[in-house]
Motif scaffolding. Structure first.
Motif, PDB file in Angstrom:
ATOM      1  N   HIS A  29      84.060 122.037  40.903  1.00  0.00           N
ATOM      2  CA  HIS A  29      83.033 122.605  40.043  1.00  0.00           C
ATOM      3  C   HIS A  29      81.673 122.755  40.727  1.00  0.00           C
ATOM      4  O   HIS A  29      80.843 123.544  40.269  1.00  0.00           O
ATOM      5  CB  HIS A  29      82.872 121.753  38.788  1.00  0.00           C
ATOM      6  CG  HIS A  29      84.017 121.859  37.829  1.00  0.00           C
ATOM      7  ND1 HIS A  29      85.181 121.135  37.990  1.00  0.00           N
ATOM      8  CD2 HIS A  29      84.201 122.632  36.732  1.00  0.00           C
ATOM      9  CE1 HIS A  29      86.018 121.437  37.010  1.00  0.00           C
ATOM     10  NE2 HIS A  29      85.456 122.337  36.243  1.00  0.00           N
ATOM     11  N   ALA A  92      84.670 130.813  35.387  1.00  0.00           N
ATOM     12  CA  ALA A  92      84.129 129.559  35.924  1.00  0.00           C
ATOM     13  C   ALA A  92      82.631 129.638  36.181  1.00  0.00           C
ATOM     14  O   ALA A  92      81.924 128.632  36.082  1.00  0.00           O
ATOM     15  CB  ALA A  92      84.851 129.190  37.218  1.00  0.00           C
ATOM     16  N   GLU A  93      82.140 130.837  36.519  1.00  0.00           N
ATOM     17  CA  GLU A  93      80.728 130.972  36.895  1.00  0.00           C
ATOM     18  C   GLU A  93      80.283 132.398  36.618  1.00  0.00           C
ATOM     19  O   GLU A  93      81.050 133.353  36.804  1.00  0.00           O
ATOM     20  CB  GLU A  93      80.570 130.631  38.374  1.00  0.00           C
ATOM     21  CG  GLU A  93      79.161 130.677  38.910  1.00  0.00           C
ATOM     22  CD  GLU A  93      79.107 130.346  40.390  1.00  0.00           C
ATOM     23  OE1 GLU A  93      78.316 130.981  41.115  1.00  0.00           O
ATOM     24  OE2 GLU A  93      79.865 129.448  40.824  1.00  0.00           O
ATOM     25  N   THR A  95      76.910 135.167  37.176  1.00  0.00           N
ATOM     26  CA  THR A  95      75.595 135.511  37.704  1.00  0.00           C
ATOM     27  C   THR A  95      75.176 136.830  37.076  1.00  0.00           C
ATOM     28  O   THR A  95      75.634 137.905  37.488  1.00  0.00           O
ATOM     29  CB  THR A  95      75.622 135.653  39.240  1.00  0.00           C
ATOM     30  OG1 THR A  95      76.127 134.445  39.823  1.00  0.00           O
ATOM     31  CG2 THR A  95      74.230 135.939  39.782  1.00  0.00           C
ATOM     32  N   ALA A 132      80.139 131.230  31.120  1.00  0.00           N
ATOM     33  CA  ALA A 132      81.115 130.353  31.767  1.00  0.00           C
ATOM     34  C   ALA A 132      81.924 129.638  30.695  1.00  0.00           C
ATOM     35  O   ALA A 132      81.371 129.112  29.733  1.00  0.00           O
ATOM     36  CB  ALA A 132      80.415 129.345  32.665  1.00  0.00           C
ATOM     37  N   ARG A 164      84.581 128.501  47.730  1.00  0.00           N
ATOM     38  CA  ARG A 164      84.966 128.471  46.319  1.00  0.00           C
ATOM     39  C   ARG A 164      86.455 128.720  46.093  1.00  0.00           C
ATOM     40  O   ARG A 164      86.904 128.784  44.962  1.00  0.00           O
ATOM     41  CB  ARG A 164      84.152 129.510  45.546  1.00  0.00           C
ATOM     42  CG  ARG A 164      82.709 129.095  45.363  1.00  0.00           C
ATOM     43  CD  ARG A 164      81.852 130.256  44.929  1.00  0.00           C
ATOM     44  NE  ARG A 164      80.514 129.822  44.553  1.00  0.00           N
ATOM     45  CZ  ARG A 164      79.578 129.477  45.416  1.00  0.00           C
ATOM     46  NH1 ARG A 164      79.832 129.510  46.716  1.00  0.00           N
ATOM     47  NH2 ARG A 164      78.385 129.079  44.998  1.00  0.00           N
ATOM     48  N   ARG A 191      74.987 124.541  28.179  1.00  0.00           N
ATOM     49  CA  ARG A 191      74.601 125.799  28.839  1.00  0.00           C
ATOM     50  C   ARG A 191      73.771 126.681  27.912  1.00  0.00           C
ATOM     51  O   ARG A 191      72.796 127.298  28.338  1.00  0.00           O
ATOM     52  CB  ARG A 191      75.851 126.534  29.317  1.00  0.00           C
ATOM     53  CG  ARG A 191      76.469 125.969  30.589  1.00  0.00           C
ATOM     54  CD  ARG A 191      77.522 126.897  31.141  1.00  0.00           C
ATOM     55  NE  ARG A 191      78.675 126.980  30.268  1.00  0.00           N
ATOM     56  CZ  ARG A 191      79.756 126.216  30.378  1.00  0.00           C
ATOM     57  NH1 ARG A 191      79.803 125.305  31.331  1.00  0.00           N
ATOM     58  NH2 ARG A 191      80.767 126.356  29.553  1.00  0.00           N
TER      59      ARG A 191
END
Length: 213
Positions: A29, A92-93, A95, A132, A164, A191
């Motif tokens: 993570h 997972a992520e 941007t 996420a 990653r 978050r």
């Protein structure tokens, strides 16, 4: 059993396995901080040995081993390179950008979805905003995760993707991303709270600039 003269026969197995698992979860993570985490665990290990806190030293050592095991492990080969696919998986992520979003998602493949491919997804729109933890469905052509530099020494995404465990990349056009289930749980709440605080700070900064002018 003795290691370096230390009797470990009374050390329970469950905490050791827990330390390894904790290290693997941390490395999965927080991939950018693997070396920092491993260095901290190594320092705790030496401190534990120095102060004769051997259970602490042992837990730190196995936690460090768990992190390094994730770092050196080779991701599975992506068999979907060059194919247009529609896949479903967990984000997972994220941007966010002005007119697009970059996602890292663990997409399910195989007959029963028992295999996952960590994929770098470029979605060419800012709507719907993805979080996420969301479960999404995406459609696009699976390509190599990074373009090899034309000129030697030129910047490449190779290091970013390897750290990653990313083995594929998809450019997803508008309308080809669907949110199947929104994220939930404690981490999602954290978050969302962090995003609200960030929005408030940004709005206050903008308001202050406007007032100053």
């Amino acid at each position: 059993m003795k290691i370096a003269g230390v009797n470990l026969s009374g050390v329970p197995l469950l905490p050791v396995l827990g330390a390894v698992l904790a290290g693997q979860l941390f490395a999965s993570h927080f991939t950018d901080y693997i070396f920092y985490g491993a260095a901290l665990c190594a320092a705790l290990c030496f401190a534990g040995i120095w102060f004769r806190r051997y259970p602490v030293a042992l837990a730190a050592a196995f936690c460090c081993a768990g992190m390094l095991a994730v770092w050196i492990s080779e991701p599975a080969e992506n068999r979907l390179i060059g194919h247009e696919v529609r896949l479903t998986g967990v984000v997972a992520e994220v941007t966010p950008r002005a007119e697009s979003q970059r996602l890292i998602a663990d997409l399910n493949v195989g007959d029963g979805g028992d295999e996952r491919i960590r994929t770098l997804v470029y979605y060419r729109n800012s709507e719907p905003p993805v979080e996420a933890g969301d479960v999404v469905s995406v459609k696009g052509v699976m390509t190599e995760p990074f373009d090899k530099p034309v000129v030697e020494g030129e910047f490449s995404m190779e290091g970013f993707t390897r750290r990653r465990g990313i083995t594929g990349r998809m450019n997803v056009e508008y309308g080809e991303l669907k949110i199947i289930r929104e994220a939930s749980g404690f981490m999602h709440s954290i978050r969302m709270l962090r995003r609200r605080i960030s929005d408030v700070i940004h709005a206050a900064g903008v308001s202050g600039d406007c007032a100053a002018t």
